[in-house]
Design a protein around this motif. Structure first.
Motif, PDB file in Angstrom:
ATOM      1  N   ASP A 176       0.862  -1.185   0.000  1.00 39.97           N
ATOM      2  CA  ASP A 176       0.000   0.000   0.000  1.00 39.97           C
ATOM      3  C   ASP A 176       0.891   1.225   0.000  1.00 39.97           C
ATOM      4  N   ILE A 177       0.744   2.059  -1.017  1.00 44.17           N
ATOM      5  CA  ILE A 177       1.534   3.288  -1.135  1.00 44.17           C
ATOM      6  C   ILE A 177       0.640   4.446  -0.731  1.00 44.17           C
ATOM      7  N   ASN A 178       1.040   5.207   0.271  1.00 41.25           N
ATOM      8  CA  ASN A 178       0.182   6.284   0.760  1.00 41.25           C
ATOM      9  C   ASN A 178       1.011   7.471   1.209  1.00 41.25           C
ATOM     10  N   SER A 179       0.329   8.549   1.561  1.00 40.99           N
ATOM     11  CA  SER A 179       1.016   9.792   1.911  1.00 40.99           C
ATOM     12  C   SER A 179       1.421   9.871   3.375  1.00 40.99           C
ATOM     13  N   LYS A 180       0.865   9.021   4.216  1.00 36.08           N
ATOM     14  CA  LYS A 180       1.229   9.020   5.633  1.00 36.08           C
ATOM     15  C   LYS A 180       2.569   8.315   5.827  1.00 36.08           C
ATOM     16  N   GLN A 181       2.574   7.037   5.440  1.00 39.96           N
ATOM     17  CA  GLN A 181       3.803   6.251   5.404  1.00 39.96           C
ATOM     18  C   GLN A 181       4.009   5.925   3.930  1.00 39.96           C
ATOM     19  N   THR A 182       5.202   6.012   3.452  1.00 38.60           N
ATOM     20  CA  THR A 182       5.394   5.834   2.026  1.00 38.60           C
ATOM     21  C   THR A 182       4.979   4.445   1.561  1.00 38.60           C
ATOM     22  N   VAL A 183       5.415   3.415   2.257  1.00 43.03           N
ATOM     23  CA  VAL A 183       5.111   2.037   1.856  1.00 43.03           C
ATOM     24  C   VAL A 183       4.718   1.213   3.083  1.00 43.03           C
ATOM     25  N   VAL A 184       3.631   0.454   2.953  1.00 39.37           N
ATOM     26  CA  VAL A 184       3.244  -0.523   3.965  1.00 39.37           C
ATOM     27  C   VAL A 184       3.021  -1.847   3.251  1.00 39.37           C
ATOM     28  N   GLY A 185       3.733  -2.901   3.682  1.00 35.80           N
ATOM     29  CA  GLY A 185       3.624  -4.207   3.053  1.00 35.80           C
ATOM     30  C   GLY A 185       2.669  -5.116   3.786  1.00 35.80           C
ATOM     31  N   SER A 186       2.076  -6.066   3.065  1.00 35.15           N
ATOM     32  CA  SER A 186       1.155  -7.021   3.679  1.00 35.15           C
ATOM     33  C   SER A 186       1.870  -7.953   4.649  1.00 35.15           C
ATOM     34  N   ASN A 187       3.210  -7.991   4.577  1.00 36.51           N
ATOM     35  CA  ASN A 187       4.005  -8.799   5.510  1.00 36.51           C
ATOM     36  C   ASN A 187       4.416  -8.019   6.756  1.00 36.51           C
ATOM     37  N   GLY A 188       3.903  -6.782   6.897  1.00 36.07           N
ATOM     38  CA  GLY A 188       4.218  -5.955   8.064  1.00 36.07           C
ATOM     39  C   GLY A 188       5.324  -4.950   7.830  1.00 36.07           C
ATOM     40  N   TYR A 189       5.905  -4.938   6.640  1.00 40.88           N
ATOM     41  CA  TYR A 189       6.982  -3.989   6.326  1.00 40.88           C
ATOM     42  C   TYR A 189       6.439  -2.559   6.270  1.00 40.88           C
ATOM     43  N   VAL A 190       7.167  -1.620   6.852  1.00 34.96           N
ATOM     44  CA  VAL A 190       6.766  -0.214   6.842  1.00 34.96           C
ATOM     45  C   VAL A 190       7.981   0.664   6.539  1.00 34.96           C
ATOM     46  N   ALA A 191       7.820   1.580   5.608  1.00 32.49           N
ATOM     47  CA  ALA A 191       8.847   2.583   5.325  1.00 32.49           C
ATOM     48  C   ALA A 191       8.215   3.955   5.508  1.00 32.49           C
ATOM     49  N   ASP A 192       8.629   4.664   6.545  1.00 28.91           N
ATOM     50  CA  ASP A 192       8.056   5.972   6.839  1.00 28.91           C
ATOM     51  C   ASP A 192       8.532   7.023   5.835  1.00 28.91           C
ATOM     52  N   ASN A 193       7.654   7.978   5.574  1.00 30.20           N
ATOM     53  CA  ASN A 193       7.962   9.073   4.654  1.00 30.20           C
ATOM     54  C   ASN A 193       8.977  10.017   5.300  1.00 30.20           C
ATOM     55  N   PRO A 194      10.183  10.159   4.730  1.00 31.23           N
ATOM     56  CA  PRO A 194      11.190  11.033   5.337  1.00 31.23           C
ATOM     57  C   PRO A 194      10.900  12.521   5.170  1.00 31.23           C
ATOM     58  N   LYS A 195       9.999  12.886   4.248  1.00 25.18           N
ATOM     59  CA  LYS A 195       9.563  14.280   4.060  1.00 25.18           C
ATOM     60  C   LYS A 195      10.743  15.230   3.872  1.00 25.18           C
ATOM     61  N   PHE A 196      11.516  14.972   2.846  1.00 23.22           N
ATOM     62  CA  PHE A 196      12.698  15.797   2.584  1.00 23.22           C
ATOM     63  C   PHE A 196      12.335  17.249   2.275  1.00 23.22           C
ATOM     64  N   LEU A 197      11.221  17.456   1.548  1.00 22.88           N
ATOM     65  CA  LEU A 197      10.805  18.824   1.237  1.00 22.88           C
ATOM     66  C   LEU A 197      10.425  19.568   2.507  1.00 22.88           C
ATOM     67  N   THR A 198       9.710  18.897   3.406  1.00 23.29           N
ATOM     68  CA  THR A 198       9.306  19.530   4.668  1.00 23.29           C
ATOM     69  C   THR A 198      10.526  19.907   5.508  1.00 23.29           C
ATOM     70  N   GLN A 199      11.535  19.031   5.527  1.00 27.46           N
ATOM     71  CA  GLN A 199      12.751  19.302   6.288  1.00 27.46           C
ATOM     72  C   GLN A 199      13.467  20.552   5.789  1.00 27.46           C
ATOM     73  N   SER A 200      13.381  20.818   4.498  1.00 27.26           N
ATOM     74  CA  SER A 200      14.094  21.953   3.902  1.00 27.26           C
ATOM     75  C   SER A 200      13.180  23.152   3.670  1.00 27.26           C
ATOM     76  N   LYS A 201      11.920  23.051   4.112  1.00 29.43           N
ATOM     77  CA  LYS A 201      10.941  24.091   3.811  1.00 29.43           C
ATOM     78  C   LYS A 201      11.328  25.449   4.379  1.00 29.43           C
ATOM     79  N   ALA A 202      11.803  25.493   5.628  1.00 29.92           N
ATOM     80  CA  ALA A 202      12.161  26.772   6.248  1.00 29.92           C
ATOM     81  C   ALA A 202      13.273  27.462   5.464  1.00 29.92           C
ATOM     82  N   LYS A 203      14.314  26.702   5.116  1.00 30.84           N
ATOM     83  CA  LYS A 203      15.428  27.276   4.356  1.00 30.84           C
ATOM     84  C   LYS A 203      14.972  27.714   2.977  1.00 30.84           C
ATOM     85  N   LEU A 204      14.109  26.915   2.355  1.00 29.09           N
ATOM     86  CA  LEU A 204      13.613  27.249   1.021  1.00 29.09           C
ATOM     87  C   LEU A 204      12.773  28.521   1.052  1.00 29.09           C
ATOM     88  N   ASN A 205      11.925  28.661   2.074  1.00 34.29           N
ATOM     89  CA  ASN A 205      11.104  29.870   2.200  1.00 34.29           C
ATOM     90  C   ASN A 205      11.969  31.106   2.416  1.00 34.29           C
TER      91      ASN A 205
END
Length: 237
Positions: A15-44
């Motif tokens: 399952d590919i979603n905006s909360k967590q990037t990837v969730v697998g049916s076997n329990g695998y989870v890859a959280d969204n690192p949100k690189f744009l959000t991390q750099s948002k203050a500097k970019l603004n």
């Protein structure tokens, strides 16, 4: 007789979603690192500096270069993350089942969260890596429902974006929204592959007398790019 080296041992839905990037049916989870959000203050900050500069001046060009450099860094971070995730899930699974995502429509509906994600890139890289290694990549139809389906009994539920967990109204099972969706994707993908004649159920001799039998499928045909290859591979889930 099937060669053990020719067996694909796992089928996993993702399952590919905006909360967590990837969730697998076997329990695998890859959280969204949100690189744009991390750099948002500097970019603004740089965007505000650029707005105060005289367009075309040396200082304007220097600030513009800093903005472009930061965007380049974010792009490289996203690409590296997508490569890492796609490599991991390809290494750990033999049959990968994803949804056919309409990312542009998702971005209109849930803009900033989808914009700071690499959903489409992960699916593209996973497909490339799986086919390169002789594994099977499959996408279920874009309009196949996966969210809100109970992984225990198959009951459908209507959920809002804020509903991350739900209790099945039919069997009472407590379900994680994303994990349940991933399991539904895996089940739908399995049925698709059987219906298309890509895989067929077989009953290995080694399991005929076993009390706990695992499902085994023989892979009858496999596409790599535009080439169609026949194979006698199988997978065990």
């Amino acid at each position: 007789m099937q060669n053990s080296a020719s067996r694909l041992k796992t089928i996993t839905g993702f399952d590919i979603n905006s909360k967590q990037t990837v969730v697998g049916s076997n329990g695998y989870v890859a959280d969204n690192p949100k690189f744009l959000t991390q750099s948002k203050a500097k970019l603004n900050q740089l965007q505000r500096q650029l707005a105060r500069r005289n367009k075309g001046s040396n200082r304007w060009h220097k600030t513009k270069q800093r903005i472009n450099k930061l965007h380049g860094k974010i792009s490289r971070q996203r690409l590296d993350f997508a490569h890492q995730i796609s490599r991991q899930i390809t290494n750990e699974n033999d049959i990968l089942v994803f949804e056919d995502l309409n990312v542009k429509a998702m971005q209109k509906f849930n803009g900033s969260m989808v914009a700071d994600n690499v959903m489409a890139l992960i699916t593209q890289l996973s497909k490339y890596k799986a086919e390169l290694e002789g594994k099977l990549y499959h996408e279920i139809g874009r309009f196949e429902k996966s969210t809100g389906i109970c992984a225990e009994c198959g009951q459908h539920h209507v959920l809002t974006l804020n509903d991350r967990h739900f209790i099945c109204v039919a069997c009472g099972a407590h379900q994680n929204r994303d994990l349940s969706a991933a399991k539904s994707i895996a089940n739908t993908g399995e049925l698709d592959l059987i219906a298309a004649g890509i895989v067929a159920r077989v009953n290995p001799t080694s399991q005929r007398k076993a009390a706990n039998k695992m499902k085994v499928f023989e892979l009858s045909k496999f596409a790599v790019g535009s080439e169609k290859k026949r194979s006698s591979l199988a997978f065990i889930s």
